[in-house]
Structures are given as structure tokens and as C-alpha cells.
Enzyme design. Structure first.
Site, PDB file in Angstrom:
ATOM      1  N   GLU A 113       0.820  -1.213   0.000  1.00 34.92           N
ATOM      2  CA  GLU A 113       0.000   0.000   0.000  1.00 34.92           C
ATOM      3  C   GLU A 113       0.855   1.264   0.000  1.00 34.92           C
ATOM      4  O   GLU A 113       0.565   2.218  -0.720  1.00 34.92           O
ATOM      5  CB  GLU A 113      -0.931   0.019   1.217  1.00 34.92           C
ATOM      6  N   ASP A 150      -0.627  -5.198   2.949  1.00 40.04           N
ATOM      7  CA  ASP A 150      -1.049  -3.986   3.662  1.00 40.04           C
ATOM      8  C   ASP A 150      -0.368  -4.023   5.025  1.00 40.04           C
ATOM      9  O   ASP A 150      -0.664  -4.895   5.845  1.00 40.04           O
ATOM     10  CB  ASP A 150      -2.560  -3.946   3.829  1.00 40.04           C
ATOM     11  N   ILE A 152      -0.504  -2.056   7.704  1.00 39.12           N
ATOM     12  CA  ILE A 152      -1.495  -1.903   8.780  1.00 39.12           C
ATOM     13  C   ILE A 152      -2.842  -1.656   8.122  1.00 39.12           C
ATOM     14  O   ILE A 152      -3.088  -0.570   7.576  1.00 39.12           O
ATOM     15  CB  ILE A 152      -1.168  -0.744   9.743  1.00 39.12           C
ATOM     16  N   ASP A 153      -3.686  -2.641   8.132  1.00 39.62           N
ATOM     17  CA  ASP A 153      -5.048  -2.467   7.625  1.00 39.62           C
ATOM     18  C   ASP A 153      -5.917  -2.082   8.816  1.00 39.62           C
ATOM     19  O   ASP A 153      -6.106  -2.876   9.746  1.00 39.62           O
ATOM     20  CB  ASP A 153      -5.553  -3.743   6.976  1.00 39.62           C
ATOM     21  N   THR A 193      -5.684   1.615   9.848  1.00 44.11           N
ATOM     22  CA  THR A 193      -4.777   2.601  10.440  1.00 44.11           C
ATOM     23  C   THR A 193      -5.506   3.556  11.376  1.00 44.11           C
ATOM     24  O   THR A 193      -4.959   3.940  12.421  1.00 44.11           O
ATOM     25  CB  THR A 193      -4.051   3.389   9.334  1.00 44.11           C
ATOM     26  N   ASP A 231      -5.787  -4.797   0.494  1.00 45.64           N
ATOM     27  CA  ASP A 231      -6.764  -4.915   1.577  1.00 45.64           C
ATOM     28  C   ASP A 231      -7.421  -6.291   1.605  1.00 45.64           C
ATOM     29  O   ASP A 231      -7.865  -6.748   2.662  1.00 45.64           O
ATOM     30  CB  ASP A 231      -7.868  -3.863   1.420  1.00 45.64           C
TER      31      ASP A 231
END
Length: 303
Positions: free
Chosen positions: A71, A90, A92-93, A95, A241
């Protein structure tokens, strides 16, 4: 795919997920630097970038010929997903949840082959829950996943067993997300669909059992895989994601179809998805009922 050792990829992704989880939990969100991307609510932090850099370095060292799509290093109009085995990540999905300390954020690590999810690892370090899957070999969930064996580590539970039938929307728990785009035609379609889902049947609505927003596409997909959500509808997310969670849901007997009516086989980069949990019966009927609520509305996002 036959010449790729998917189990070895899976094992490395689990190892990297725990490393990333430690980085996420070590961050002091009271002091962390944040920035925005597409809108004021599309947040990125220095931890997102640091985690992606670490993951990228680890995966490139082990598999130098595999493309890497993350990402934070994605370039619109340039970054593409080819049929080659590709890591899609990703860091940190969720955030927004992360910066608030709300315990619904994760790292999502996927491998796609021929643009199809082949390995998925999703780890929520706040709750120490690990979801994993390899194409054709099932999906699993484990609580207290980072603890040593014999000292509190949870059982590795196979998902998708003892499936129950789905009913109609009146008994369904459905995951939804507002997304970062809060104006324009897509926003109007979302708001109208949310309204119709919640409205009484006497007012032309679906009288849905409940609507939930976890704030993470990967965790919504995993919740469907675990049978905690019956469905999840989203428009505007990207391949990073959904790749890992998509693999996990598939292996748990669930399905991902298009978020717009009539799309039974969406592309990985579709950006518009409707997921349904594994069930002994009723998947097709519930999908079509949901599409009926959307009606003539259409979501449109650039790839």
C-alpha cells in the site's frame, strides 16, 4: 503454481507477521507522526511505512524474483499486478483504529498467483489472533497465537467446518464500511444502500439483522471466514486490503463476488466486493437478495 512451495511461503509470512505485529505494538501512538492521502480520514503513519519497509526487505530477500505490491509504495497508474507470483501487502489495515488504539487493526500478507489469492496471512497483534490459509489446504484461526506452545497458545482451529445454512437479510449480520471517500456518486450509493438495508420491509428495506463496521477490510473478510459475519460489502478498497482475507475466506467455504449486482467472478483488482461466509445452503440466495437492495445503484472506482 505447482513449482512454488506454498507451505514455505505461508511459514515465512507467519514469521514476518509476528515481527510486524511487534513493531505495531511497540509504537507509541501518542507521539506517532501521521499524514493523509486521498482525504482527511485516509491516514498513513510512520509505522505503516516502517512495517512495509521491513516486510518488503524480508520477502525480497527470500523470494527476489517475486514482485512486491504494498500500500505505501503503490504508485497510481504505474503499479500493476501481473500473473506472476506476487506478494500483496497492507502493513497496517485499519490505520485509523491503530492510531486510536482501537483493537481492530492487522497486517495483511497475501501471495497471488495468476492474479488469484494463493496464500493468506492476517494477524491482529492487539488481540493476538492469527488467520491463515493456503489454496486447497484449508483456513485456520488461532488465538494467543504468539505465545509459546504449552504456555497459553490457542488451538489452531480449522475454519469452515460444521457449516450452517444462511437465512435472509433479516437474520444476517453484515459488515459495511464508509470508506475514505465521503462525497460524490459512490458515497450516495453507499448511503442509500445502508439506509435500505436497515429500513423496515414495509418501507422497502431489508430489515437487516445488524450492520457492523470493523474498520479493516482484511478483518471483515476474516470475520466472514470465521462465521462471525454473514456478509461484508465494500467499495473503494484495493488488492492489498483483500488478497490475504480473500484466500482465507475461500478456504473456509465462503465466496467473494462483485459488490455491484450480477458480477459473480470479480477480478482481484475489482475494488468492489461482496463477501459471504461459508454455509451449507443459502449463499446464492442471500447474495441475490443483497444485490436486490442495491438495485440500480452502481459503485465505480478506478483501478
Amino acid at each position: 503454481m505447482a513449482d512454488i512451495n506454498l507451505q514455505a511461503v505461508h511459514d515465512l509470512l507467519v514469521e514476518v507477521a509476528f515481527e510486524a505485529g511487534q513493531m505495531i505494538m511497540a509504537a507509541n501512538t501518542a507521539k506517532i507522526k501521521t499524514d493523509t492521502k486521498a482525504s482527511d480520514v485516509d491516514i498513513v503513519t510512520e509505522t505503516d511505512r516502517a512495517v512495509e519497509a521491513h516486510v518488503s526487505a524480508r520477502l525480497r530477500a527470500a523470494y527476489p524474483t517475486f514482485p512486491f505490491v504494498g500500500e505505501e509504495t503503490y504508485i497510481p497508474g504505474q503499479t500493476t499486478i501481473t500473473p506472476a507470483p506476487t506478494f500483496i501487502v497492507d502493513p497496517i489495515d485499519g490505520t485509523t483504529n491503530f492510531v486510536h488504539g482501537f483493537p481492530a487493526a492487522c497486517i495483511s500478507l497475501g501471495l497471488a498467483v495468476d492474479r488469484v489469492p494463493a496464500v493468506g496471512v492476517v494477524y491482529n497483534p492487539f488481540q493476538d489472533i492469527l488467520y491463515t490459509a493456503i489454496k486447497g489446504k484449508g483456513a485456520y484461526m488461532q488465538r494467543n497465537a504468539s505465545l509459546p506452545e504449552g504456555k497459553g497458545r490457542g488451538e489452531r482451529v480449522r475454519l469452515g467446518e460444521n457449516l450452517t445454512p444462511l437465512g435472509d437479510l433479516r437474520s444476517a449480520l453484515v459488515g459495511i464500511e464508509w470508506g475514505s471517500q465521503r462525497d460524490g456518486p459512490n458515497y450516495k450509493v453507499k448511503v442509500e444502500t445502508f439506509r435500505k438495508l436497515a429500513a423496515a420491509r414495509e418501507d422497502g428495506g431489508g430489515m437487516v439483522g445488524g450492520l457492523r463496521s470493523l474498520g479493516s477490510a482484511a478483518l471483515n473478510l476474516c470475520a466472514c471466514a470465521a462465521g462471525q459475519l454473514d456478509m461484508y460489502w465494500e467499495g473503494g478498497c484495493y488488492a492489498w486490503d483483500v488478497t490475504a482475507g480473500w484466500c482465507i475466506l475461500n478456504e473456509a467455504g465462503g465466496k467473494v463476488v462483485g459488490g455491484n449486482p450480477g458480477v459473480w467472478k470479480p477480478e482481484l483488482t475489482e475494488r468492489i466486493y461482496l463477501a459471504v461466509r461459508g454455509a451449507s445452503a443459502g449463499q446464492k440466495e442471500l447474495i441475490e437478495e443483497f444485490w436486490g437492495v442495491i438495485g440500480d445503484g452502481r459503485l465505480e472506482y478506478k483501478h
